[in-house]
Write an enzyme that holds these catalytic residues in place. Structure first.
Site, PDB file in Angstrom:
ATOM      1  N   HIS A  54       3.331 -11.084  11.718  1.00 24.76           N
ATOM      2  CA  HIS A  54       3.142  -9.941  12.615  1.00 24.76           C
ATOM      3  C   HIS A  54       2.322 -10.350  13.832  1.00 24.76           C
ATOM      4  O   HIS A  54       1.523 -11.297  13.781  1.00 24.76           O
ATOM      5  CB  HIS A  54       2.434  -8.807  11.884  1.00 24.76           C
ATOM      6  CG  HIS A  54       3.247  -8.203  10.787  1.00 24.76           C
ATOM      7  ND1 HIS A  54       2.919  -7.001  10.214  1.00 24.76           N
ATOM      8  CD2 HIS A  54       4.368  -8.627  10.155  1.00 24.76           C
ATOM      9  CE1 HIS A  54       3.800  -6.700   9.282  1.00 24.76           C
ATOM     10  NE2 HIS A  54       4.691  -7.681   9.221  1.00 24.76           N
ATOM     11  N   GLU A  56      -0.259  -8.973  15.240  1.00 25.39           N
ATOM     12  CA  GLU A  56      -1.707  -8.924  15.027  1.00 25.39           C
ATOM     13  C   GLU A  56      -2.191 -10.127  14.217  1.00 25.39           C
ATOM     14  O   GLU A  56      -3.233 -10.701  14.522  1.00 25.39           O
ATOM     15  CB  GLU A  56      -2.105  -7.625  14.301  1.00 25.39           C
ATOM     16  CG  GLU A  56      -1.755  -6.367  15.056  1.00 25.39           C
ATOM     17  CD  GLU A  56      -0.400  -5.793  14.670  1.00 25.39           C
ATOM     18  OE1 GLU A  56      -0.241  -4.559  14.782  1.00 25.39           O
ATOM     19  OE2 GLU A  56       0.502  -6.557  14.269  1.00 25.39           O
ATOM     20  N   CYS A  84       0.084  -2.312  10.533  1.00 26.05           N
ATOM     21  CA  CYS A  84       0.423  -2.104   9.124  1.00 26.05           C
ATOM     22  C   CYS A  84      -0.837  -2.326   8.284  1.00 26.05           C
ATOM     23  O   CYS A  84      -1.835  -2.868   8.772  1.00 26.05           O
ATOM     24  CB  CYS A  84       1.544  -3.054   8.706  1.00 26.05           C
ATOM     25  SG  CYS A  84       0.999  -4.769   8.468  1.00 26.05           S
ATOM     26  N   CYS A  87      -2.167  -5.981   8.354  1.00 23.98           N
ATOM     27  CA  CYS A  87      -2.853  -6.350   9.589  1.00 23.98           C
ATOM     28  C   CYS A  87      -4.207  -5.651   9.698  1.00 23.98           C
ATOM     29  O   CYS A  87      -5.190  -6.272  10.106  1.00 23.98           O
ATOM     30  CB  CYS A  87      -1.972  -6.028  10.793  1.00 23.98           C
ATOM     31  SG  CYS A  87      -0.491  -7.063  10.893  1.00 23.98           S
TER      32      CYS A  87
END
Length: 152
Positions: A54, A56, A84, A87
């Site tokens: 991801h 992040e 999410c 993260c």
């Protein structure tokens, strides 16, 4: 005149838009400390095939490398989408003090981009039967954490 927060958020959204144009998901992140960008990244699941890749997480890894530390105290992150749970947990674990997002889970829901269901499942707690989390320590296993502490 735009605030510094809006400037960083526009940068995160621009990363997400560029990622969409490259065949990826609409997620970008900019990690900042003391008003300076330490790292920026886009979601790379489409190229790495790593479900944890991801934006992040990638920005956190880059910033940690830049600072030479697993701690990112005093940092803030700007994400194009609602982080999410993975993260957000990573942000908490490394000391990021502030996270901003442009698009909410509600806005992502019609496109299959919401992690609201994961947040709801986590809210039930690790002891909930649906968590799938069970302790299984092999017979005779002991001292792992003490061995780690002794080696510090």
């Amino acid at each position: 005149m735009m605030s510094r927060q809006e400037i960083f958020m526009r940068r995160a959204v621009a990363l997400a838009r560029a990622n969409v144009a490259a065949g990826g998901r609409p997620f970008g992140a900019v990690l900042v400390k003391n008003g300076e960008v330490l790292a920026e990244a886009a979601n790379s699941i489409h190229t790495s095939h790593d479900p944890t890749d991801h934006a992040e997480m990638r920005a956190i890894r880059q910033a940690s490398a830049v600072l030479g530390s697993a701690r990112l105290d005093g940092c803030e992150i700007y994400a194009s989408g609602h982080p999410c749970p993975m993260c957000l947990a990573a942000m908490y674990l490394c000391g990021i003090e502030q996270a901003w997002f442009a698009y909410s889970n509600d806005e992502g829901q019609p496109f299959g981009l919401s992690t609201g269901a994961v947040y709801a499942r986590l809210a039930e707690g690790p002891a909930a039967p649906a968590s799938g989390l069970r302790q299984l320590k092999p017979a005779g296993e002991q001292g792992l954490y003490a061995a780690w502490k002794a080696g510090q």
